[in-house]
Design an enzyme around this catalytic site. Structure first.
Site, PDB file in Angstrom:
ATOM      1  N   THR A  85       0.873  -1.188   0.000  1.00 51.24           N
ATOM      2  CA  THR A  85       0.000   0.000   0.000  1.00 51.24           C
ATOM      3  C   THR A  85       0.905   1.231   0.000  1.00 51.24           C
ATOM      4  OG1 THR A  85      -0.165  -0.169   2.413  1.00 51.24           O
ATOM      5  CG2 THR A  85      -1.972  -1.093   1.114  1.00 51.24           C
ATOM      6  N   CYS A 258       8.347   2.094   4.802  1.00 51.82           N
ATOM      7  CA  CYS A 258       7.274   2.080   5.805  1.00 51.82           C
ATOM      8  C   CYS A 258       7.144   3.391   6.563  1.00 51.82           C
ATOM      9  CB  CYS A 258       7.500   0.923   6.779  1.00 51.82           C
ATOM     10  SG  CYS A 258       7.178  -0.704   6.065  1.00 51.82           S
TER      11      CYS A 258
END
Length: 440
Positions: A85, A258
């Site tokens: 994502t 991240c």
């Protein structure tokens, strides 16, 4: 249990291999045929310590397979969604297109009574949307966020700090307990909560870590001006049990796939919900991180006498952290590119990430061996604290240099030992470095 893992990138490949090592029968699905071929041959498509032996163990035992055919999902009792994502190319929000594609690929093959489990890091409300897409299949949904750290992902999967189950009913809990029985038997804490809380846990954790790193970097900036030592300050702070020493090392900032994108996704969610204080806080953290990289480059310029035009500089590191070949949002490459843009002749070395770095930054030079990279350089800049760099013999390294000057952008070297070997050593968050004279 019969389990499928949809998406065999960094998260999915590790998850599939560790589930197989727990005794489950696992099929990994990915639409990248080259990646599937590598994994099916027991080879990891990226560097992660301990993963390839685990892959080969599962494949040899017949408990693990990889495929590009969604029909192979039909027999599974549990389906894990492990796709990426990433940050949207046009905004701070997360791009959910891979997740939605994965659900669309799964839907025709999920059987009634199966459990679909999201592991991807997603904005609040995504789980409810996925549940809507699965309506009519008879499958249940849970959200089980991942907390893997690159470089220790296998250990993090087998010995996690905690397991989180986001559920809308009691049914998925017993299924997930069966999946993770080997982990729970070791006493791993388990938190059962609702979808929204489970969706928030990963981004909140990463935002906190980013905040901690940014805090010590601005304190380091203060230390430079005040003549204090941020390394000793961090050591003292770390002995306070309320604070702890992890993620409290000043340096050139954080990167990777991240922390930066989760920080921005969380900020985007705060904006959408009108939580202005959180939006402002996360914006400040993001800005501090960008400034840490700029300050590292600026310090390198000062160490070269105020200009890097034509100066030979070696960057020790390309990966965003040691233990991985991931160069996404790498501070090391950011600083390297800043110096190259100012006219420096920049050579980068890294034990794992050179292949990826060459593709992304063709304007830089690359050397596989650290001593070859240092040969003839006027400044060395440590930006990824690999053991191959922190373990260099400082005398041998000094002999390779045209001028033994080092900027320790991670405060990871033994400053005293390097100074004894004749280096002009400069760390981050210490006294302002003296300006070095250009080589004639």
């Amino acid at each position: 249990m019969k389990i499928s893992v949809i998406g065999c990138g960094y998260l999915g490949a590790v998850h599939a291999a560790t589930l197989a090592s727990m005794g489950h029968d696992v099929v990994g699905l990915d639409n990248d045929s080259a990646r599937v071929a590598l994994l099916a041959g027991g080879r990891a498509p990226f560097h992660e310590p301990g993963l390839e032996p685990l892959l080969r163990e599962g494949l040899d035992a017949g408990r693990l397979e990889f495929t590009a055919d969604p029909a192979r999902l039909a027999a599974a009792e549990v389906h894990f969604l492990c796709v990426g994502t990433p940050q949207s190319k046009t905004a701070n929000a997360a791009d959910l297109s891979q997740l939605l594609d994965a659900v669309a690929a799964l839907r025709p093959h999920v059987r009634p009574g199966a459990l679909v489990v999201g592991k991807s890091t997603v904005p609040v409300g995504t789980a409810n949307a996925v549940a809507g897409y699965l309506s009519g299949t008879g499958a249940e949904l849970a959200w089980n966020p991942e907390f893997l750290r690159q470089g220790t992902a296998v250990q993090d999967s087998l010995l996690p700090d905690r397991l989180v189950y986001g559920v809308a009913g009691d049914g998925p809990v017993s299924v997930l307990d069966a999946v993770y029985a080997a982990v729970l038997d070791r006493g791993t804490p388990r938190v059962v909560t609702d979808f929204a809380t489970a969706e928030l846990i990963k981004v909140a954790a990463n935002a906190f870590l980013a905040l901690k790193l940014s805090f010590i970097n601005v304190v380091g900036e203060f230390c430079e001006d005040a003549g204090a030592d941020v390394v000793r300050l961090s050591e003292a702070l770390g002995h306070d049990g309320r604070i702890g020493g992890r993620y409290l090392q000043a340096g050139a900032g954080f990167g990777g796939g991240c922390l930066p994108k989760d920080l921005r996704s969380f900020r985007s969610q705060a904006q959408q919900r009108g939580v202005e204080s959180l939006d402002e806080l996360l914006s400040l953290v993001d800005g501090i991180n960008a400034d840490a990289r700029f300050r590292a480059a600026e310090r390198a310029v000062r160490l070269c006498g105020g200009s890097v035009e034509g100066r030979r500089i070696t960057i020790l590191g390309a990966a965003f952290k040691p233990g991985t070949d991931d160069i996404r949002d790498s501070p090391a490459l950011d600083v390297a590119l800043q110096l190259a843009a100012q006219g420096a002749v920049v050579t980068v070395t890294d034990p794992q990430a050179l292949g990826n770095a060459r593709l992304q930054c063709p304007q830089l030079a690359f050397e596989a061996e650290p001593l070859d990279a240092l040969r003839g350089a006027e400044l060395a800049v440590l930006l990824t604290e690999w053991p191959e760099f922190t373990g260099l013999d400082p005398e041998e390294a000094a002999a390779a240099m045209a001028r033994a000057v080092v900027l320790d952008g991670r405060n990871a070297l033994d400053a005293a030992a390097w100074r004894r070997a004749g280096w002009d050593y400069c760390g981050m968050g210490a006294q302002q470095p003296r300006t070095s004279s250009p080589v004639a």
